[in-house]
Each structure stands twice: as structure tokens, then as C-alpha cells.
Design an enzyme around this catalytic site. Structure first.
Site, mmCIF file in Angstrom:
data_model
loop_
_atom_site.group_PDB
_atom_site.id
_atom_site.type_symbol
_atom_site.label_atom_id
_atom_site.label_comp_id
_atom_site.label_asym_id
_atom_site.label_seq_id
_atom_site.Cartn_x
_atom_site.Cartn_y
_atom_site.Cartn_z
ATOM 1 N N HIS A 206 0.865 -1.177 0.000
ATOM 2 C CA HIS A 206 0.000 0.000 0.000
ATOM 3 C C HIS A 206 0.906 1.233 0.000
ATOM 4 O O HIS A 206 1.851 1.313 0.806
ATOM 5 C CB HIS A 206 -0.849 0.043 1.266
ATOM 6 C CG HIS A 206 -2.020 -0.901 1.267
ATOM 7 N ND1 HIS A 206 -1.907 -2.225 1.001
ATOM 8 C CD2 HIS A 206 -3.344 -0.663 1.496
ATOM 9 C CE1 HIS A 206 -3.115 -2.784 1.072
ATOM 10 N NE2 HIS A 206 -4.005 -1.858 1.361
ATOM 11 N N GLU A 209 -2.073 6.026 -0.494
ATOM 12 C CA GLU A 209 -3.516 5.996 -0.173
ATOM 13 C C GLU A 209 -3.832 7.326 0.511
ATOM 14 O O GLU A 209 -4.578 8.143 -0.019
ATOM 15 C CB GLU A 209 -3.846 4.800 0.724
ATOM 16 C CG GLU A 209 -5.307 4.742 1.169
ATOM 17 C CD GLU A 209 -5.615 3.580 2.129
ATOM 18 O OE1 GLU A 209 -4.673 2.976 2.696
ATOM 19 O OE2 GLU A 209 -6.818 3.296 2.323
ATOM 20 N N ASP A 287 -11.207 -3.515 -1.649
ATOM 21 C CA ASP A 287 -10.462 -3.221 -0.413
ATOM 22 C C ASP A 287 -11.071 -3.943 0.800
ATOM 23 O O ASP A 287 -10.590 -5.004 1.174
ATOM 24 C CB ASP A 287 -10.378 -1.702 -0.190
ATOM 25 C CG ASP A 287 -9.179 -1.278 0.636
ATOM 26 O OD1 ASP A 287 -8.318 -2.122 0.927
ATOM 27 O OD2 ASP A 287 -9.088 -0.084 0.978
HETATM 28 N N1 ADE Z 1 -6.023 -2.791 5.964
HETATM 29 C C1 ADE Z 1 -7.278 -3.047 5.555
HETATM 30 N N2 ADE Z 1 -7.705 -2.083 4.727
HETATM 31 C C2 ADE Z 1 -6.681 -1.198 4.594
HETATM 32 C C3 ADE Z 1 -6.500 -0.009 3.861
HETATM 33 N N3 ADE Z 1 -7.456 0.511 3.080
HETATM 34 N N4 ADE Z 1 -5.322 0.631 3.973
HETATM 35 C C4 ADE Z 1 -4.356 0.141 4.744
HETATM 36 N N5 ADE Z 1 -4.476 -0.974 5.452
HETATM 37 C C5 ADE Z 1 -5.625 -1.653 5.373
HETATM 38 ZN ZN ZN Z 2 -6.105 -2.090 1.218
#
Ligand code: ADE
Ligand code: ZN
Length: 347
Positions: A206, A209, A287
Site C-alpha cells: 500500500h 492511499e 479493499d
Molecule cells: N487494511 C485493511 N484495509 C486497509 C487499507 N485501506 N489501507 C491500509 N491498510 C488496510
Molecule cells: Zn487495502
């Protein structure tokens, strides 16, 4: 650029979006735990949860940012204790995915959330893997697992988690990095990812975000990941956009998640169309569907309705999802053919 797709009247686009075959590459399996299943597992396992009813729990799903969601998400996962619980959770998701014409899925799981509560790595992986094996046979969904390290925990704990998982190396295809992004840059896990790379595991993380484009650069250059999960902050950095487009680095974008965690004020403001039109290998994913109000087709339908994307974008997104997946070239070609046949038959 993908081949041109014939124009489809706006009123028929939802049917095409539902029907087209697709891959889901960004689903946290613990984020597919619906409130009803949380209550059923709590009762089955004698676990107390601080909500009186399914309705009361659902009402708590009003998030302001990533951390406000993660606090509830980790609490929800506390009902998972037995191999059968992990199986039941994954099976429920895989049935739901099949209904959305997801033909290939790569599922994230967070072992540290469970091992910290005394649940063994074997229990977690065996339950999830059993559901994946059965999905291939009974649902026609090809499913595999990606182990995620929790980035708010230490490098040492990530190494310990990797050691615990290695006896089950044949049951997961890669590793990822999730949880609280801000303040936990990718470089914290450079050595763990280097080890995973030596072990031949696929690598994802990730990045971008909520965090800055700099985290995307370091995920690529220091962790050497093959895909970026989310990555929506990349539109703030033109040089990064150029690189992502040139190298076809996939972004696993999650529109309803971004909306619910206030990354974008409205779905109409989402930059998915901008990413696609700039030539990036962007994909659509759910997600944490139980928490963000929708599975794959909900993400497609709502995002297309809000942004005015077309059948050409739909084709590109489905094609990208197979291109970005961790399957071999022959299997990718078979999915491209299936996609082309679906579009050709959609008169
Ligand atoms: N764990 C579960 N969903 C997540 C997200 N959107 N961003 C980071 N960690 C996560
Ligand atoms: Zn995620």
C-alpha cells in the site's frame, strides 16, 4: 492503449460492467467480514463484542480517515479463532466474488492481527487456503493468498511473521504491506522485502492511499514492489505519473474505500479516469467491502455512474486487472480471450 470497443448506450453499461469477467487484486479478507458473520462467529466462539446488534455495529461504520476505520476493522477480526472461521469468512467472500463475475482473486490476509491473539499461523493459512482450493473446483474462481505485514508494527515483528509463515510457503504467492500508512514509510521494511524477494515471493505494498507520492517512489525503488495498492496520490507528481505509465506499474485502486475514508470528498472527484487516460495500469477493487458499502460490481457501477466513464474504460479496467495479476502469460491470454468474447457477444 487497448483496442477500440464499440459504443454502448449508457443505460446498458451497468449490465456490461456486471457481466464482464474481471480480477480482484486488492481485497483484505478480514475486510469482507459482514456484521452478520461477526455476530455469528462471536456467538459460536463465546467472544464479547462491544456492540448490541448488527444494526448498532453498522452504525459505527462512519469513518473520517484510514485510522478511524482500522480501529474498528481490527476489533471485528477478534471473533476469528478457528480454522473453520477463516474458511467461512473466505468462502463467503469467494461466493460473492463469483456472483460479480470475478474469475481471479488475490486475497490479502493480516496474520499478525490473529497471531497476536494466540491464533496459530497454521490455523489462519489452512482455513483461507481450503476456501481458495474449493473455490477453484466449485465456483470457477481462481484464488490465491498474499500475506500482509502490518506497517505500524516493527521490522523485527515482520521478520518473525515471515519465519512463522515459511512452513506454509506453498500456500501463499506473495507479501504486501498494509495498516496505518502515515509515519510508517516503506523503507522501514526494506530488509524484510529484500528477504521475501530472495524467497521468490511476489511483492506489493500500500502506498499513496493517504501518504505522499514519495512513499510510492520508495515502495518501487527500495521495496521493489511489482504493484502499488491504491497509489491515488500519484496524480500530485507528474514525474511519478510518467514513470508509472512508462513501466506499466499496476495501481490497485479502490474507489468506494477512498470515498468512505474521505480521500476524495465525492466519487465524482475520484481520479481513476485521470489515471486511466494518462495510460496507467489502474484497476478497480473493493479493499474492505463489508465496511465500505460494496463489492466489485458496486465499485464499478457507482464509479462509472459518478464519473461518466465509458465502455472503453470498462474494457481497459478489466484487461488491466488480468495484466496486473500474478498469473502466467498463457493464463492471461485465456482471460483476455474471455473478455473479448464477452464484449463481442454484448450486442
Ligand atoms: N487494511 C485493511 N484495509 C486497509 C487499507 N485501506 N489501507 C491500509 N491498510 C488496510
Ligand atoms: Zn487495502
Amino acid at each position: 492503449m487497448s483496442k477500440p470497443v464499440k459504443a454502448i448506450p449508457a443505460e446498458r453499461l451497468p449490465e456490461l460492467l456486471r457481466r464482464m469477467p474481471k480480477a480482484e487484486l486488492h481485497i483484505h479478507i478480514e475486510g469482507s467480514l459482514e456484521p452478520e458473520l461477526i455476530f455469528a462467529l462471536a456467538a459460536r466462539n463465546g467472544v464479547q463484542i462491544p456492540y448490541a446488534s448488527v444494526e448498532e455495529l453498522r452504525k459505527a461504520y462512519a469513518f473520517t480517515n484510514l485510522q478511524s476505520f482500522l480501529d474498528i476493522y481490527y476489533a471485528g477480526a477478534s471473533v476469528l479463532l478457528k480454522e473453520q472461521d477463516f474458511y467461512d469468512m473466505a468462502w463467503a467472500y469467494l461466493e460473492r466474488a463469483a456472483a460479480d463475475n470475478v474469475v481471479h482473486a488475490e486475497l490479502f490476509f493480516d496474520p499478525q492481527t490473529h497471531t497476536a491473539r494466540g491464533v496459530s499461523m497454521e490455523t489462519v493459512i489452512d482455513g483461507l487456503h481450503r476456501a481458495c482450493t474449493q473455490a477453484r473446483l466449485e465456483l470457477g474462481v481462481d484464488a490465491s493468498l498474499i500475506l500482509c505485514f502490518l506497517r505500524h508494527l516493527s521490522e523485527e515483528e515482520a521478520f518473525e511473521t515471515l519465519e512463522q509463515a515459511l512452513p506454509f510457503r506453498g500456500k501463499f504467492i506473495g507479501v504486501g504491506l498494509d495498516s496505518s500508512e502515515l509515519g510508517h514509510p516503506p523503507e522501514k521494511f526494506a530488509r524484510v522485502f529484500a528477504r521475501c524477494r530472495e524467497l521468490g515471493l511476489h511483492l506489493v505494498a500500500h502506498a499513496g492511499e493517504e501518504g505522499p507520492p514519495a512513499y510510492i517512489w520508495t515502495a518501487l525503488d527500495l521495496l521493489k514492489v511489482e504493484r502499488i495498492d491504491h497509489g491515488v496520490q500519484s496524480t500530485k507528481d507528474p514525474a511519478l505519473m510518467q514513470r508509472l505509465a512508462k513501466e506499466r506499474v499496476p495501481l490497485t485502486v479502490c474507489p468506494l474505500s477512498n470515498l468512505k475514508l474521505c480521500v476524495f470528498p465525492q466519487l465524482a472527484d475520484h481520479n481513476l479516469r485521470e489515471l486511466l487516460d494518462a495510460g496507467l495500469c489502474a484497476t478497480v477493487n473493493s479493499d474492505d467491502p463489508a465496511y465500505f458499502g460494496g463489492y466489485m460490481n458496486d465499485n464499478f457501477l457507482q464509479t462509472f455512474a459518478a464519473t461518466g466513464m465509458t465502455a472503453q474504460h470498462a474494457y481497459q479496467l478489466a484487461k488491466n486487472s488480468f495484466e496486473a495479476s500474478f498469473i502466467d502469460a498463457k493464463q492471461k491470454d485465456a482471460y483476455y480471450e474471455l473478455l473479448d468474447a464477452t464484449f463481442a457477444a454484448f450486442a
